[in-house]
Design an enzyme around this catalytic site. Structure first.
Site, PDB file in Angstrom:
ATOM      1  N   GLU A  21     -61.067   3.661 -30.422  1.00  0.00           N
ATOM      2  CA  GLU A  21     -60.479   3.544 -31.595  1.00  0.00           C
ATOM      3  C   GLU A  21     -59.925   1.934 -32.279  1.00  0.00           C
ATOM      4  O   GLU A  21     -60.020   1.540 -33.083  1.00  0.00           O
ATOM      5  CB  GLU A  21     -58.690   4.041 -30.935  1.00  0.00           C
ATOM      6  CG  GLU A  21     -58.733   5.480 -30.568  1.00  0.00           C
ATOM      7  CD  GLU A  21     -59.249   5.954 -29.382  1.00  0.00           C
ATOM      8  OE1 GLU A  21     -59.780   7.136 -29.707  1.00  0.00           O
ATOM      9  OE2 GLU A  21     -60.094   4.666 -28.770  1.00  0.00           O
ATOM     10  N   ASP A  54     -68.660   3.929 -34.535  1.00  0.00           N
ATOM     11  CA  ASP A  54     -67.282   3.628 -34.485  1.00  0.00           C
ATOM     12  C   ASP A  54     -66.855   3.003 -35.536  1.00  0.00           C
ATOM     13  O   ASP A  54     -66.100   2.335 -36.852  1.00  0.00           O
ATOM     14  CB  ASP A  54     -66.647   2.371 -33.459  1.00  0.00           C
ATOM     15  CG  ASP A  54     -66.035   3.147 -32.364  1.00  0.00           C
ATOM     16  OD1 ASP A  54     -65.498   4.548 -32.162  1.00  0.00           O
ATOM     17  OD2 ASP A  54     -66.970   3.245 -30.992  1.00  0.00           O
TER      18      ASP A  54
END
Length: 315
Positions: A35, A257
């Site tokens: 994240e 990501d």
């Protein structure tokens, strides 16, 4: 705020030499966490982003907090805990072109995330809530927190972005499949890798995978195809977007990501589906050019240069 996300970030130890860790004597410390990787990449592209989590009130926790904050990510909602430690991850470059990862994150500070840590006001002012399938795997309370965050986002008109990020070292395939597919019902944007989609659905065909997630309610489906690029579906539009050739891959961790950040950047900039896919493929490819999860993520002008949209002046 353009994008808000939450989950566990870890201190990553990269070995100085290849081989089994018992033979390695030196490591380079860096930051890791799906994240925060996405948010760092978005911040470098010029977007306003925020991250919340829990960290140990220790030197590793301070290192993570300072590193993420230094990238321009808002960390005002992060909590530091005295009784729990910060998670660690060791990479092992041995027997495979992709590094093996070894976690030391059980009972970490981030694993205590719960619904009490979800600030509704913080979430509802974002344009997009991004989360991954890693956070619900940390603990039952963290899983409940994910469902609560998604509920708040959907109630307040915040787009929900979901990267399944299947991690079978954290939970069994049956547990992962049940939870991830339930969460997929709430995702406006979903971005599975082709291999994890096959594990979750038992389907190999990319168009059939896109059909499944579209039927669950996803507005945008982005299927990561590794070096081949991606397959994108939005309403009646679908297309393959080829990847960028990388001559020498240094480290593949963080590429997915980077892909997520590029896709979200394209969406935020109101680019076409194909252009958003090119951003995603570009950042995913650039991530492999440097060791460290987020070291290779570009600033926007660097991305344009890599994509051949802007001339690079070297001298």
């Amino acid at each position: 705020m353009d994008v808000v996300s939450f989950g566990e970030s870890l201190v990553v130890f990269n070995p100085d030499t290849p081989g089994p860790l018992r033979q390695v004597n030196g490591f380079r410390k860096s930051l890791g966490g799906a994240e925060s990787n996405v948010l760092i990449a978005l911040a470098r592209l010029g977007h306003k982003v925020g991250w919340f989590s829990k960290l140990g009130d220790d030197e590793f926790g301070r290192y993570i907090l300072n590193s993420i904050r230094a990238e321009g990510v808002d960390t005002s909602q992060v909590k530091m805990l005295r009784q729990e430690s910060t998670g660690l991850l060791f990479k092992e470059n041995y027997q495979s072109s992709n590094p093996n990862v070894i976690y030391y994150r059980k009972n970490s500070a981030a694993s205590t995330l719960s619904v009490d840590d979800i600030n509704e006001d913080y979430l509802k002012q974002a344009k997009i809530l991004h989360f991954t399938g890693i956070t619900p795997a940390l603990s039952s309370s963290a899983c409940e927190a994910v469902f609560k965050a998604v509920e708040i986002a959907k109630t307040n008109g915040v787009l929900v972005s979901f990267d399944p990020n299947l991690r079978l070292k954290l939970w069994s395939l049956d547990e992962a499949r049940s939870t991830i597919l339930e969460l997929a019902h709430y995702a406006d944007i979903i971005m599975p890798g082709i291999d994890e989609a096959e594990l979750l659905l038992g389907i190999k065909d990319v168009e059939a995978i896109a059909d499944y997630f579209t039927a669950q309610g996803s507005k945008i489906v982005a299927i990561k195809l590794g070096s081949e690029g991606c397959y994108l579906r939005q309403e009646s539009e679908s297309r393959y977007v080829p990847g960028f050739k990388v001559e020498k891959v240094i480290d593949t961790v963080g590429a997915g990501d980077g892909f997520a950040a590029g896709l979200l950047a394209g969406i935020l900039r109101k680019e076409s589906l194909e252009e958003s896919g090119k951003y995603a493929n570009g950042i995913g490819a650039m991530a492999t050019l440097a060791q460290g999860d987020s070291d290779g993520y570009p600033y926007f002008e660097q991305l344009l240069e890599f994509m051949g949209r802007k001339q690079r002046i070297e001298r």
